[in-house]
Design an enzyme around this catalytic site. Structure first.
Site, PDB file in Angstrom:
ATOM      1  N   ILE A   4       1.180   3.267   6.540  1.00  0.00           N
ATOM      2  CA  ILE A   4       0.098   3.248   7.593  1.00  0.00           C
ATOM      3  C   ILE A   4      -0.797   4.566   7.160  1.00  0.00           C
ATOM      4  O   ILE A   4      -0.227   5.290   7.682  1.00  0.00           O
ATOM      5  CB  ILE A   4       1.211   3.635   8.320  1.00  0.00           C
ATOM      6  CG1 ILE A   4       1.679   2.713   9.309  1.00  0.00           C
ATOM      7  CG2 ILE A   4       0.049   3.572   9.870  1.00  0.00           C
ATOM      8  CD1 ILE A   4       2.925   2.419  10.429  1.00  0.00           C
ATOM      9  N   HIS A   5      -2.445   4.298   7.325  1.00  0.00           N
ATOM     10  CA  HIS A   5      -3.101   4.849   7.554  1.00  0.00           C
ATOM     11  C   HIS A   5      -4.017   4.524   8.459  1.00  0.00           C
ATOM     12  O   HIS A   5      -4.314   3.809   8.375  1.00  0.00           O
ATOM     13  CB  HIS A   5      -3.418   5.590   5.764  1.00  0.00           C
ATOM     14  CG  HIS A   5      -3.822   4.479   4.874  1.00  0.00           C
ATOM     15  ND1 HIS A   5      -5.393   4.214   4.550  1.00  0.00           N
ATOM     16  CD2 HIS A   5      -2.930   3.728   4.383  1.00  0.00           C
ATOM     17  CE1 HIS A   5      -5.030   3.488   4.046  1.00  0.00           C
ATOM     18  NE2 HIS A   5      -4.402   2.714   3.681  1.00  0.00           N
ATOM     19  N   GLY A   6      -5.484   5.658   8.575  1.00  0.00           N
ATOM     20  CA  GLY A   6      -6.566   5.365  10.041  1.00  0.00           C
ATOM     21  C   GLY A   6      -7.071   3.864   9.006  1.00  0.00           C
ATOM     22  O   GLY A   6      -7.219   3.199  10.176  1.00  0.00           O
ATOM     23  N   ASP A   9       0.732  -1.642  -0.429  1.00  0.00           N
ATOM     24  CA  ASP A   9      -0.191   0.528  -0.027  1.00  0.00           C
ATOM     25  C   ASP A   9       0.778   1.188   0.146  1.00  0.00           C
ATOM     26  O   ASP A   9       1.750   1.789   1.024  1.00  0.00           O
ATOM     27  CB  ASP A   9      -1.208  -0.200   1.375  1.00  0.00           C
ATOM     28  CG  ASP A   9      -2.316   0.567   0.835  1.00  0.00           C
ATOM     29  OD1 ASP A   9      -2.146   2.272   0.760  1.00  0.00           O
ATOM     30  OD2 ASP A   9      -3.126   0.790   1.692  1.00  0.00           O
TER      31      ASP A   9
END
Length: 165
Positions: free
Chosen positions: A15-17, A11
């Site tokens: 790191i995302h929500g 991705d």
């Protein structure tokens, strides 16, 4: 014994929500290792990724070489880990260097010049396709899911459907 890799995900947002909460809950991980030579040398991006990590989880941004080192030593033995990569080429390089992966989850690869959109959140160029094909040839399952509750889609089938092979 070695580290307990619960999820390997590609991705480019890292790191995302969504990743942080949904995937860490489902997989029961303790640590997120972001594997990116580029981000490992970028203090601001490292800081921002740390901010995006859920409080109960430790995150580290490491180079591919550092991943190989911690994979081979006993430091993370038995630790439940999520590996996050920005590109399939990076995944292929660590697999060819000896990291044993069973499956790779493809979350997001954003569109840029020279890439073709295959879903509304995955775009790839020929190099990406070649890396994925090599991973599949090594017996690694390649599945597309944004969040754990999504139905799994086989990436190679999609690549064939899009006539990129």
């Amino acid at each position: 014994m070695g580290m307990d890799i619960r999820l390997t995900r590609i991705d480019d947002r890292l790191i995302h929500g969504q990743v942080a909460t949904a995937w860490s809950k489902t997989t029961g991980i303790e640590r997120i290792l972001v594997v990116s030579d580029e981000v490992a040398h970028d203090e601001l991006r490292k800081f921002l990724l740390k901010q995006a990590t859920p409080p109960s989880i430790k995150s580290h941004v490491i180079t591919k070489q550092q991943l190989l080192e911690v994979y081979r030593n006993q430091l993370f033995d038995g630790m439940k880990i999520m590996l996050l990569f920005a590109s399939p080429k990076d995944v292929l390089e660590v697999v060819e260097a000896g990291v044993d992966l069973k499956a790779v989850n493809i979350g997001g690869m954003r569109f840029c010049e020279g890439k073709k959109m295959v879903t509304n959140f995955i775009s790839m160029n020929n190099e990406d396709v070649q890396s994925f094909v090599k991973l599949a040839d090594l017996g690694i399952e390649l599945e597309i899911r944004q969040v754990p509750t999504d139905r799994k889609t086989d990436l190679i089938q999609l690549i064939k459907k899009e006539k990129m092979l």
